[in-house]
Design a protein around this motif. Structure first.
Motif, short mmCIF file in Angstrom:
data_model
loop_
_atom_site.label_atom_id
_atom_site.label_comp_id
_atom_site.label_asym_id
_atom_site.label_seq_id
_atom_site.Cartn_x
_atom_site.Cartn_y
_atom_site.Cartn_z
N TRP A 125 49.55 -9.05 57.17
CA TRP A 125 48.35 -9.12 56.98
C TRP A 125 47.64 -9.10 58.58
O TRP A 125 48.15 -9.27 59.50
CB TRP A 125 47.81 -10.36 56.04
CG TRP A 125 48.44 -11.41 56.63
CD1 TRP A 125 49.85 -12.41 56.23
CD2 TRP A 125 48.06 -12.60 57.74
NE1 TRP A 125 49.94 -13.53 56.92
CE2 TRP A 125 48.92 -13.67 57.61
CE3 TRP A 125 46.68 -12.78 58.19
CZ2 TRP A 125 48.83 -14.71 58.55
CZ3 TRP A 125 46.53 -13.85 59.14
CH2 TRP A 125 47.80 -14.68 59.22
N GLY A 126 46.24 -9.02 58.27
CA GLY A 126 45.57 -8.83 59.80
C GLY A 126 43.95 -9.77 59.81
O GLY A 126 43.66 -10.12 58.72
N ALA A 127 43.81 -10.06 61.14
CA ALA A 127 42.60 -10.70 61.23
C ALA A 127 41.94 -10.37 62.64
O ALA A 127 42.75 -9.85 63.43
CB ALA A 127 43.06 -12.19 61.39
N THR A 128 40.84 -10.58 62.87
CA THR A 128 40.12 -10.18 63.94
C THR A 128 39.30 -11.38 64.40
O THR A 128 38.55 -12.10 63.86
CB THR A 128 39.22 -8.73 63.84
OG1 THR A 128 39.93 -7.94 63.48
CG2 THR A 128 38.58 -8.70 65.44
N LEU A 129 39.43 -11.83 65.81
CA LEU A 129 38.83 -12.98 66.61
C LEU A 129 37.36 -12.47 66.96
O LEU A 129 37.25 -11.48 67.71
CB LEU A 129 39.66 -13.49 67.83
CG LEU A 129 38.88 -14.74 68.27
CD1 LEU A 129 38.85 -15.79 67.58
CD2 LEU A 129 39.59 -15.09 69.70
N THR A 130 36.53 -12.51 66.22
CA THR A 130 35.04 -12.13 66.39
C THR A 130 34.12 -12.77 67.11
O THR A 130 33.05 -12.50 67.77
CB THR A 130 34.31 -12.15 65.06
OG1 THR A 130 34.09 -13.17 64.59
CG2 THR A 130 35.12 -10.91 64.25
N GLY A 131 34.72 -14.04 67.72
CA GLY A 131 33.85 -15.05 68.43
C GLY A 131 34.70 -16.30 68.59
O GLY A 131 35.56 -16.79 67.92
N HIS A 268 44.42 -2.86 53.53
CA HIS A 268 44.61 -3.39 55.14
C HIS A 268 43.49 -2.15 55.61
O HIS A 268 43.54 -1.93 57.10
CB HIS A 268 45.82 -3.20 55.69
CG HIS A 268 46.90 -4.07 55.00
ND1 HIS A 268 46.62 -5.59 55.14
CD2 HIS A 268 47.90 -3.93 54.31
CE1 HIS A 268 47.50 -6.01 54.28
NE2 HIS A 268 48.36 -4.93 53.86
N ARG A 269 42.79 -1.61 54.95
CA ARG A 269 42.05 -0.51 55.64
C ARG A 269 41.12 -1.00 56.70
O ARG A 269 40.63 -0.30 57.68
CB ARG A 269 41.28 0.46 54.75
CG ARG A 269 40.24 -0.30 53.80
CD ARG A 269 39.77 0.45 52.76
NE ARG A 269 38.67 -0.18 52.00
CZ ARG A 269 39.32 -0.90 50.75
NH1 ARG A 269 40.32 -1.08 50.42
NH2 ARG A 269 38.23 -1.57 50.08
N GLN A 270 40.66 -2.17 56.50
CA GLN A 270 39.56 -2.99 57.56
C GLN A 270 40.22 -3.45 58.90
O GLN A 270 39.54 -4.02 59.65
CB GLN A 270 38.66 -4.07 56.72
CG GLN A 270 37.77 -3.27 55.83
CD GLN A 270 37.02 -4.37 55.05
OE1 GLN A 270 37.35 -5.63 55.16
NE2 GLN A 270 36.05 -4.10 54.58
N LEU A 271 41.89 -3.44 58.83
CA LEU A 271 42.34 -3.96 59.92
C LEU A 271 41.89 -3.30 61.22
O LEU A 271 42.37 -2.15 61.50
CB LEU A 271 43.81 -3.97 59.64
CG LEU A 271 44.53 -5.12 60.24
CD1 LEU A 271 46.14 -5.35 59.41
CD2 LEU A 271 45.07 -4.52 61.82
N LYS A 272 41.85 -4.01 62.28
CA LYS A 272 41.51 -3.66 63.71
C LYS A 272 42.80 -4.18 64.42
O LYS A 272 43.05 -5.37 64.54
CB LYS A 272 40.22 -4.14 64.30
CG LYS A 272 39.85 -3.48 65.49
CD LYS A 272 38.48 -4.28 65.75
CE LYS A 272 37.87 -3.54 67.24
NZ LYS A 272 36.51 -4.47 67.56
N PRO A 273 43.56 -3.14 65.04
CA PRO A 273 44.56 -3.53 65.93
C PRO A 273 44.46 -4.49 67.10
O PRO A 273 43.29 -4.58 67.49
CB PRO A 273 44.98 -2.11 66.45
CG PRO A 273 44.54 -1.09 65.71
CD PRO A 273 43.01 -1.61 65.14
N SER A 274 45.44 -5.40 67.13
CA SER A 274 45.27 -6.48 68.07
C SER A 274 45.30 -5.91 69.43
O SER A 274 44.64 -6.08 70.44
CB SER A 274 46.25 -7.38 68.09
OG SER A 274 47.67 -7.03 68.23
#
Length: 335
Positions: A125-131, A268-274
């Motif tokens: 699974w994936g996640a993005t640090l946005t702030g 996972h289409r919204q996943l933004k690569p690390s």
């Protein structure tokens, strides 16, 4: 157990928040001072596929005390030797470091910590640090999965304990063919993370653009061919036999695999690569530990990896400020 997550960025913060929510005490540790201070003040703020604020215990590395039974490692591989040496005094003699990094990080960590104190885990699974203190969950909760394995046998009981902890968040698979699971994750990261980083987009954008999808498809094929030549049996990913679905030996199978790609990554289409997140923050990314591993193994075996090599080259040019991560980079690919 005394547990730490070292490298609590996007994935580590989500993991720590979910474990805290389910009653597992865990220290979230990061060198990102602003992020840690935000976690201490407000808790982990999750947005995206879920909206929640979850209290967590967060520390800077210099605030660590005592020793841990279990450390989940989520830092970038570029610093693995330094990080493993730093963590060694904080890991109990019978403790375990569980690397959740991409690529094939176990050999270096085992060299420093000992072969019986390292296990591996791939994350589905994936996640993005946005702030600071804010993480966007980009994968659906029902896709939460972990594949655990031992590089060498002997700590099966500890692996089962780790499995019980992670099962509080998602589905667990204990891989007896762990190197096969590692290569399956490498296939996904090299093809989708590498392509999306070069093009400055998400997994879904790669699948939606026919030329970008063709690049990802070719890298998948290159990885499958190298795995075969290395006598590695690729493990299924979330129940899907990726080797069977995406290997091809004729034009019909190639056509089918091309049209399967959007369905395979739709969750996972919204996943933004690390890697792309690192580049956007002005940090060096892990392309040499991901796509670079594939190119290196291909050279050893005499198997060409022309498309993957182009991704590596473009990402290095982006890091050197010669290019920007953009769909414009599609013009630089020779397919």
């Amino acid at each position: 157990m005394r547990i730490a997550i070292y490298g609590a960025g996007s994935l580590g913060t989500i993991l720590g928040a979910y474990l805290h929510e389910r009653g597992v005490a865990v220290d979230l540790i990061s060198r990102n001072k602003e992020h840690i201070e935000a976690l201490q003040r407000k808790g982990a703020q999750i947005v995206g596929k879920r909206t929640a604020t979850i209290p967590v215990t967060a520390l800077l590395p210099e605030d660590m005390k005592g020793t841990y039974d279990l450390i989940f490692l989520l830092t970038k591989q570029l610093e693995n030797r330094r990080v493993a040496s730093f963590l060694k005094p904080y890991l109990k003699e019978d403790g375990m470091l569980c690397t959740m990094q991409n690529g094939i990080p176990e050999p270096t960590l085992m060299e420093i910590l000992g072969s019986n104190r390292v296990c591996g885990c791939t994350i589905g699974w994936g996640a993005t640090l946005t702030g600071s203190g804010v993480v966007e969950l980009t994968s659906d909760e029902h896709t939460f999965s972990f594949s655990l394995g031992l590089p060498v046998p002997g700590r099966e009981a500890m692996l089962e304990e780790i499995s019980q902890i992670l099962s509080l968040m998602g589905e667990i698979t204990i891989e007896h063919n762990f190197i096969g699971a590692r290569w399956s994750k490498l296939l996904i990261n090299a093809s989708f993370s590498g392509t999306a980083t070069a093009l400055g987009c998400t997994f879904g954008d790669v699948a939606a653009n026919r030329q970008a999808r063709r690049i990802a498809q070719r890298i998948m094929k290159e990885c499958i061919d190298i795995a075969k030549a290395s006598s590695v049996t690729l493990e299924p990913v979330q129940g899907k036999d990726i080797a069977k679905l995406f290997d091809y030996t004729n034009s019909l199978k190639k056509w089918v695999s091309f049209h399967l790609i959007p369905f395979a990554i739709r969750k996972h289409r919204q996943l933004k690569p690390s890697m792309l997140q690192d580049i956007e923050k002005g940090k060096p990314c892990e392309v040499d530990a991901i796509n670079g591993v594939l190119s290196e193994q291909g050279k050893k075996l005499g198997i060409p990896t022309p498309i993957n090599d182009q991704v590596v080259s473009i990402i290095h040019r982006i890091e050197a400020k010669e290019l920007q991560p953009s769909m414009e980079n599609l013009k630089g690919f020779i397919l």
